[in-house]
Design an enzyme around this catalytic site. Structure first.
Site, PDB file in Angstrom:
ATOM      1  N   LEU A  75       1.366   3.650   2.185  1.00  0.00           N
ATOM      2  CA  LEU A  75       2.301   3.897   3.379  1.00  0.00           C
ATOM      3  C   LEU A  75       3.087   2.728   3.718  1.00  0.00           C
ATOM      4  O   LEU A  75       4.255   2.692   3.834  1.00  0.00           O
ATOM      5  CB  LEU A  75       1.641   4.078   4.814  1.00  0.00           C
TER       6      LEU A  75
ATOM      7  N   THR B  28      -9.834   0.235   3.331  1.00  0.00           N
ATOM      8  CA  THR B  28      -9.682   1.898   3.423  1.00  0.00           C
ATOM      9  C   THR B  28     -10.985   2.213   2.389  1.00  0.00           C
ATOM     10  O   THR B  28     -10.765   3.310   2.163  1.00  0.00           O
ATOM     11  CB  THR B  28      -8.146   2.317   2.805  1.00  0.00           C
TER      12      THR B  28
ATOM     13  N   THR C 218      -6.676   6.924  12.005  1.00  0.00           N
ATOM     14  CA  THR C 218      -7.091   7.826  10.899  1.00  0.00           C
ATOM     15  C   THR C 218      -7.726   8.878  11.495  1.00  0.00           C
ATOM     16  O   THR C 218      -8.183   8.817  12.791  1.00  0.00           O
ATOM     17  CB  THR C 218      -7.932   7.256  10.075  1.00  0.00           C
ATOM     18  N   ASP C 219      -7.739  10.049  11.144  1.00  0.00           N
ATOM     19  CA  ASP C 219      -8.409  11.228  11.604  1.00  0.00           C
ATOM     20  C   ASP C 219      -9.912  11.071  11.624  1.00  0.00           C
ATOM     21  O   ASP C 219     -10.799  11.674  12.053  1.00  0.00           O
ATOM     22  CB  ASP C 219      -8.063  12.565  10.532  1.00  0.00           C
TER      23      ASP C 219
ATOM     24  N   TYR D  22     -16.247   3.113   8.457  1.00  0.00           N
ATOM     25  CA  TYR D  22     -14.925   3.019   8.557  1.00  0.00           C
ATOM     26  C   TYR D  22     -14.198   3.615   9.701  1.00  0.00           C
ATOM     27  O   TYR D  22     -13.467   3.031  10.413  1.00  0.00           O
ATOM     28  CB  TYR D  22     -14.276   3.732   7.136  1.00  0.00           C
TER      29      TYR D  22
ATOM     30  N   GLY E 231       0.732  -1.096  -0.138  1.00  0.00           N
ATOM     31  CA  GLY E 231      -0.082  -0.098  -0.185  1.00  0.00           C
ATOM     32  C   GLY E 231       0.919   1.359   0.074  1.00  0.00           C
ATOM     33  O   GLY E 231       2.036   1.070   0.037  1.00  0.00           O
TER      34      GLY E 231
ATOM     35  N   ASP F 121      -3.291 -12.714   4.815  1.00  0.00           N
ATOM     36  CA  ASP F 121      -4.554 -12.117   5.022  1.00  0.00           C
ATOM     37  C   ASP F 121      -4.716 -11.573   6.515  1.00  0.00           C
ATOM     38  O   ASP F 121      -4.999 -12.736   7.328  1.00  0.00           O
ATOM     39  CB  ASP F 121      -5.570 -12.888   4.506  1.00  0.00           C
TER      40      ASP F 121
ATOM     41  N   ALA G 145      -5.177  -2.185   5.848  1.00  0.00           N
ATOM     42  CA  ALA G 145      -6.645  -1.853   6.493  1.00  0.00           C
ATOM     43  C   ALA G 145      -7.734  -1.828   4.962  1.00  0.00           C
ATOM     44  O   ALA G 145      -7.395  -2.099   3.964  1.00  0.00           O
ATOM     45  CB  ALA G 145      -6.882  -0.482   6.921  1.00  0.00           C
TER      46      ALA G 145
HETATM   47  N1  LIG Z   1      -5.327   6.640   2.591  1.00  0.00           N
HETATM   48  C1  LIG Z   1      -5.645   7.609   3.582  1.00  0.00           C
HETATM   49  O1  LIG Z   1      -5.953   8.719   3.015  1.00  0.00           O
HETATM   50  C2  LIG Z   1      -5.503   7.413   5.134  1.00  0.00           C
HETATM   51  C3  LIG Z   1      -5.809   8.520   5.846  1.00  0.00           C
HETATM   52  C4  LIG Z   1      -5.739   8.132   7.285  1.00  0.00           C
HETATM   53  C5  LIG Z   1      -5.265   6.816   7.933  1.00  0.00           C
HETATM   54  N2  LIG Z   1      -5.056   5.998   6.775  1.00  0.00           N
HETATM   55  C6  LIG Z   1      -4.512   4.546   7.446  1.00  0.00           C
HETATM   56  O2  LIG Z   1      -3.138   4.431   7.096  1.00  0.00           O
HETATM   57  C7  LIG Z   1      -2.917   3.105   6.861  1.00  0.00           C
HETATM   58  C8  LIG Z   1      -2.306   3.077   5.581  1.00  0.00           C
HETATM   59  O3  LIG Z   1      -3.200   3.600   4.649  1.00  0.00           O
HETATM   60  P1  LIG Z   1      -2.904   3.515   3.050  1.00  0.00           P
HETATM   61  O4  LIG Z   1      -3.514   4.564   2.220  1.00  0.00           O
HETATM   62  O5  LIG Z   1      -1.318   2.968   2.631  1.00  0.00           O
HETATM   63  O6  LIG Z   1      -3.667   2.406   2.588  1.00  0.00           O
HETATM   64  P2  LIG Z   1      -3.627   1.308   0.941  1.00  0.00           P
HETATM   65  O7  LIG Z   1      -2.796   1.893   0.189  1.00  0.00           O
HETATM   66  O8  LIG Z   1      -4.906   1.122   0.605  1.00  0.00           O
HETATM   67  O9  LIG Z   1      -2.811   0.032   1.782  1.00  0.00           O
HETATM   68  C9  LIG Z   1      -3.270  -0.984   2.400  1.00  0.00           C
HETATM   69  C10 LIG Z   1      -2.705  -2.259   2.064  1.00  0.00           C
HETATM   70  O10 LIG Z   1      -3.235  -3.289   2.942  1.00  0.00           O
HETATM   71  C11 LIG Z   1      -3.692  -4.323   1.943  1.00  0.00           C
HETATM   72  N3  LIG Z   1      -4.719  -5.235   2.393  1.00  0.00           N
HETATM   73  C12 LIG Z   1      -6.238  -4.935   2.310  1.00  0.00           C
HETATM   74  N4  LIG Z   1      -6.640  -6.126   2.743  1.00  0.00           N
HETATM   75  C13 LIG Z   1      -5.749  -6.644   3.415  1.00  0.00           C
HETATM   76  C14 LIG Z   1      -5.705  -7.965   4.138  1.00  0.00           C
HETATM   77  N5  LIG Z   1      -7.075  -8.653   4.317  1.00  0.00           N
HETATM   78  N6  LIG Z   1      -4.835  -8.671   4.551  1.00  0.00           N
HETATM   79  C15 LIG Z   1      -3.765  -7.931   4.389  1.00  0.00           C
HETATM   80  N7  LIG Z   1      -3.404  -6.580   3.622  1.00  0.00           N
HETATM   81  C16 LIG Z   1      -4.415  -6.280   3.123  1.00  0.00           C
HETATM   82  C17 LIG Z   1      -3.867  -3.683   0.535  1.00  0.00           C
HETATM   83  O11 LIG Z   1      -3.956  -4.748  -0.381  1.00  0.00           O
HETATM   84  P3  LIG Z   1      -4.975  -4.499  -1.499  1.00  0.00           P
HETATM   85  O12 LIG Z   1      -4.423  -3.074  -2.427  1.00  0.00           O
HETATM   86  O13 LIG Z   1      -4.727  -5.673  -2.557  1.00  0.00           O
HETATM   87  O14 LIG Z   1      -6.399  -4.159  -1.130  1.00  0.00           O
HETATM   88  C18 LIG Z   1      -2.708  -2.481   0.731  1.00  0.00           C
HETATM   89  O15 LIG Z   1      -1.742  -3.197   0.295  1.00  0.00           O
HETATM   90  C19 LIG Z   1      -4.352   2.270   6.810  1.00  0.00           C
HETATM   91  O16 LIG Z   1      -4.446   1.852   8.115  1.00  0.00           O
HETATM   92  C20 LIG Z   1      -5.419   3.597   6.816  1.00  0.00           C
HETATM   93  O17 LIG Z   1      -6.518   3.247   7.466  1.00  0.00           O
HETATM   94  C21 LIG Z   1      -5.224   6.046   5.427  1.00  0.00           C
END
Ligand SMILES: NC(=O)c1ccc[n+]([C@@H]2O[C@H](COP(=O)([O-])OP(=O)(O)OC[C@H]3O[C@@H](n4cnc5c(N)ncnc54)[C@H](OP(=O)(O)O)[C@@H]3O)[C@@H](O)[C@H]2O)c1
Length: 296
Positions: free
Chosen positions: A12, A59, A98-99, A124, A10, A33, A57
């Protein structure tokens, strides 16, 4: 140190793995998983890490409204599985949150501190808060709340907000973007750097980590167009008009506690972070299949 990073494909997670180099062991679908308790326990026990950073997560903020059980299985139960695994090894769990655990106190316009009462609006947000509570039940925990992430990896199959704006602008499309949600867009490499720093300084508890300043998604889009010199019709719309899951009108995070730590990397204004991202950004015409339901 051996640091397991879940969600390593992902935005981050991939950046954390890049920065940690040989210290990192990345885990992600399909081999790993987070919803599979036995699999989580087995993977973590086999690796015997010093630290687990959970960036995985569910997301998809809008989709989660209709699939709460899926969001809960990952964002809440998945964290409980990791806690169980970390207890068994006596290792630190870093849970990324998250916020969107805030926002229910409508009318608020002061940045949230770590100690402020949470009040999620969406499925969420509720499931991420449940995940925080599971993490906090383990003594060796660190919860890092961030917001508006964008990074080089983009979000798989979708592209991040910046890529989406660039793609649509280059296609000559009219851009309708909400201007009544205030937060801080945050550049994944800066958040990853902060997580590394917090681990290295043995920080515990909850910290807010975002870039500096605040804007709306409309303001962010306007700055993307300004910095790239792209001309596009940019129209401000309301959250009500956009539809989808309820989101905070204001979810700016106060980072004073993090920046008070001796040696903490300096704050970077979100506009400067965007410039840093754009200067190294490859041509974005390859950002396909945009899924606007992903966070944000
Ligand atoms: N994105 C934002 O704006 C934001 C803001 C605040 C906080 N956050 C938090 O920051 C963290 C990172 O966010 P991000 O934007 O980097 O998220 P992301 O790009 O969606 O990455 C999440 C990763 O987790 C993987 N994943 C999904 N389901 C899974 C499962 N069952 N088992 C193992 N891995 C799995 C996803 O794979 P797939 O791509 O194949 O689904 C992806 O590689 C999360 O905890 C999110 O809640 C994000």
């Amino acid at each position: 140190m051996k640091i397991v990073v879940t969600g390593s494909g992902g935005q981050l997670g991939s950046e954390l793995c890049r920065q940690l180099g040989r210290e990192a062991v990345g885990l992600d679908l399909p081999e790993f998983d987070l919803a599979d308790r036995q699999g989580v326990l087995r993977h973590v026990a086999n690796l015997r890490p010093d630290v687990v950073v959970n960036t995985a997560a569910y997301t998809r903020v809008d989709e989660a409204e209709g699939r709460p059980e899926l969001a809960r299985a990952l964002n809440a139960d998945g964290v409980a599985h990791l806690v169980e695994a970390c207890r068994g090894l006596d290792c630190l769990l870093v849970q990324i949150s998250t916020d969107y655990v805030f926002g229910g106190d409508v009318g608020r316009n002061i940045p949230y501190r770590e100690t402020d009462a949470t009040a999620p609006l969406s499925v969420y947000g509720h499931t991420k808060l449940a995940g925080e509570r599971h993490a906090a039940a383990w003594t060796k925990h660190l919860i890092v709340r961030t917001s508006g992430l964008y990074g080089r990896a983009g979000q798989r199959g979708s592209g991040n907000f910046v890529q989406t704006i660039l793609r649509l602008a280059r296609a000559g499309q009219r851009l309708e973007v909400v201007d009544d949600q205030h937060c801080t867009p945050s550049y994944a490499p800066h958040v990853a750097r902060a997580i590394r720093f917090l681990i290295e300084t043995s920080a515990r508890g909850t910290y807010h980590v975002v870039d500096a300043g605040e804007t709306t998604w409309h303001g962010f889009a306007a700055e993307i167009l300004r910095q790239t010199g792209l001309a596009a019709e940019l129209v401000a719309i309301s959250t009500a008009r956009r539809g989808g899951a309820p989101r905070p009108r204001f979810s700016v995070l106060d980072t004073a506690a993090y920046h008070a730590l001796p040696g903490a990397p300096p704050a970077v204004l979100w506009q400067a972070s965007l410039g840093e991202y754009l200067s190294g950004e490859p041509a974005t015409s390859d950002a396909v299949g945009v899924d606007p339901s992903m966070e944000p």
